[in-house]
Write a protein that holds these residues in place. Structure first.
Motif, PDB file in Angstrom:
ATOM      1  N   CYS A 224       0.731  -1.155  -0.051  1.00 27.98           N
ATOM      2  CA  CYS A 224      -0.085  -0.112   0.260  1.00 27.98           C
ATOM      3  C   CYS A 224       0.935   1.275  -0.075  1.00 27.98           C
ATOM      4  O   CYS A 224       0.649   2.252  -0.567  1.00 27.98           O
ATOM      5  N   ASN A 225       1.833   1.231   0.734  1.00 25.49           N
ATOM      6  CA  ASN A 225       2.866   2.401   0.761  1.00 25.49           C
ATOM      7  C   ASN A 225       3.141   2.494  -0.373  1.00 25.49           C
ATOM      8  O   ASN A 225       3.479   3.732  -1.196  1.00 25.49           O
TER       9      ASN A 225
ATOM     10  N   GLU B 129       0.864   4.057  -3.135  1.00 22.87           N
ATOM     11  CA  GLU B 129       0.577   5.367  -2.894  1.00 22.87           C
ATOM     12  C   GLU B 129       1.415   6.348  -3.245  1.00 22.87           C
ATOM     13  O   GLU B 129       1.618   7.109  -3.941  1.00 22.87           O
ATOM     14  N   GLN B 130       2.864   5.977  -2.771  1.00 25.07           N
ATOM     15  CA  GLN B 130       4.007   6.669  -3.455  1.00 25.07           C
ATOM     16  C   GLN B 130       4.030   6.884  -5.070  1.00 25.07           C
ATOM     17  O   GLN B 130       4.551   7.633  -5.389  1.00 25.07           O
TER      18      GLN B 130
ATOM     19  N   LEU C 144      -5.156   2.834   3.065  1.00 20.81           N
ATOM     20  CA  LEU C 144      -5.176   3.699   2.017  1.00 20.81           C
ATOM     21  C   LEU C 144      -6.236   4.748   1.984  1.00 20.81           C
ATOM     22  O   LEU C 144      -6.432   5.533   1.039  1.00 20.81           O
TER      23      LEU C 144
ATOM     24  N   ASN D  81       1.700   6.284  -7.076  1.00 22.78           N
ATOM     25  CA  ASN D  81       0.261   6.647  -7.742  1.00 22.78           C
ATOM     26  C   ASN D  81      -0.231   5.544  -8.515  1.00 22.78           C
ATOM     27  O   ASN D  81      -0.729   5.785  -9.670  1.00 22.78           O
TER      28      ASN D  81
ATOM     29  N   THR E 281      -6.311   8.385   0.062  1.00 21.22           N
ATOM     30  CA  THR E 281      -5.509   8.186  -0.995  1.00 21.22           C
ATOM     31  C   THR E 281      -6.439   7.982  -2.479  1.00 21.22           C
ATOM     32  O   THR E 281      -7.657   7.763  -2.042  1.00 21.22           O
TER      33      THR E 281
ATOM     34  N   VAL F  55      -5.922   5.214  -4.543  1.00 21.81           N
ATOM     35  CA  VAL F  55      -5.430   3.972  -4.820  1.00 21.81           C
ATOM     36  C   VAL F  55      -6.650   3.083  -4.530  1.00 21.81           C
ATOM     37  O   VAL F  55      -7.215   3.086  -3.264  1.00 21.81           O
TER      38      VAL F  55
END
Length: 244
Positions: free
Chosen positions: A25-26, A29-30, A50, A32, A53, A55
Motif C-alpha cells: 500500500c505504501n 501510494e508513493q 489507503l 500513484n 489516497t 489507490v
C-alpha cells in the motif's frame, strides 16, 4: 500521460502477511498506481492503510484454480465489497473448462457478476494452464457474461503473461472486453509493449519506474491512442461551447 494509472500492484508471494500489505500500500501510494490487488482477507486492513489516497483495492477470490463453489465465490466477493473492494479478481473454474463443461464455467462467472452488480469483475483465465484453443474458448465464455476484464493469469505465476496470449485475447474479444496482462512484467519497456498489444491494465509486483522514458512513450501505440482520444474530447468540447 502517466502509465502509473494502468498499474495494478500486487504481492509476489504465495503466503501474504500484514507486513507485505503495508509495504504494498505504501509503494502504491508513493507511485500513484491505480490499485493494489490483494487476497480478500486483507481488504479491510488495506482500506485503513489507503484512507485518503486515490489507490483502489482489487480483491482476489477463487484463486489459484477457481475450483471453489460459485456460492463461496459470491459470498467472498460480497464481503470484500462491503469491506472496501472496488474491483473483484476471480479465477474461472479451470477444472470445468478442462473437462469442456463450458456451461458450468459460464454459470459460475455469470452468477458472480450478477451478484456483485456494477462492481468491476476481472475473470482470470490462467493462460499457463490452457492451450490456445482453451484460451479462445474461455474468452468466448467471458464475452457471454458481463465481466469487465479478462486477466491473463495470477501475478505470482512466472512467465504467465505473454504478448502472444494478449494478442489472441484481443483478436477474440475485439472491443467487447478489456484485458489485464499480469505476471512477470517488471519494467517500463515491457509494460508499454503489453499496452500496445491491447491490454488496458498491467498486473505487476514490481515498482515500474515511470520517469525518463518520454521517447519510448511518445513512440508507443498507447500514447498515440491517448492523444487521439484527447483531441476528440477537445473537439467535442469546442463544438458544445459554440452552441452556448
Amino acid at each position: 500521460m502517466n502509465i502509473s494509472q494502468f498499474i495494478d500492484y500486487a504481492v509476489h508471494k504465495d503466503s501474504v502477511e500484514k507486513e507485505d500489505i503495508i509495504a504494498l500500500c505504501n509503494n502504491a501510494e508513493q507511485n500513484n498506481f491505480y490499485s493494489v490487488t490483494i487476497p480478500s482477507s486483507f481488504v479491510s486492513f488495506a482500506k485503513q492503510l489507503l484512507k485518503g489516497t486515490s489507490v483502489k483495492i482489487c480483491a482476489i477470490i477463487g484463486s489459484p484454480l477457481g475450483n471453489d463453489s460459485t456460492n463461496s465465490k459470491i459470498s467472498e466477493a460480497k464481503k470484500a465489497i462491503q469491506e472496501g473492494a472496488f474491483e473483484i479478481d476471480m479465477t474461472i473454474n479451470l477444472s470445468a473448462l478442462k473437462k469442456k463443461n463450458y456451461i458450468a464455467v459460464l454459470r459460475d462467472v455469470n452468477d458472480v457478476k450478477l451478484a456483485i452488480g456494477h462492481t468491476v469483475l476481472k475473470a482470470c483465465i490462467e493462460i499457463t494452464q490452457l492451450s490456445k484453443n482453451e484460451i479462445i474458448k474461455s474468452c468466448e465464455i467471458c464475452l457471454d457474461t458481463n465481466v469487465d476484464y479478462i486477466k491473463t493469469s495470477n501475478t505470482f505465476v512466472r512467465n504467465s503473461a505473454t504478448l502472444t496470449a494478449v494478442k489472441i485475447i484481443r483478436k477474440t474479444v475485439r472491443e467487447g472486453l478489456k484485458i489485464k496482462a499480469s505476471g512477470d512484467i517488471k519494467d517500463y519497456e515491457t509494460a508499454i509493449k503489453y499496452l500496445d498489444a491491447g491490454a488496458e491494465r498491467i498486473g505487476t509486483s514490481s515498482i515500474i519506474e515511470i520517469k525518463e522514458h518520454s521517447r519510448l512513450l511518445n513512440n508507443s501505440k498507447i500514447y498515440k491512442q491517448y492523444l487521439e482520444s484527447k483531441n476528440k474530447t477537445n473537439l467535442t468540447t469546442k463544438k458544445e461551447t459554440s452552441f452556448i
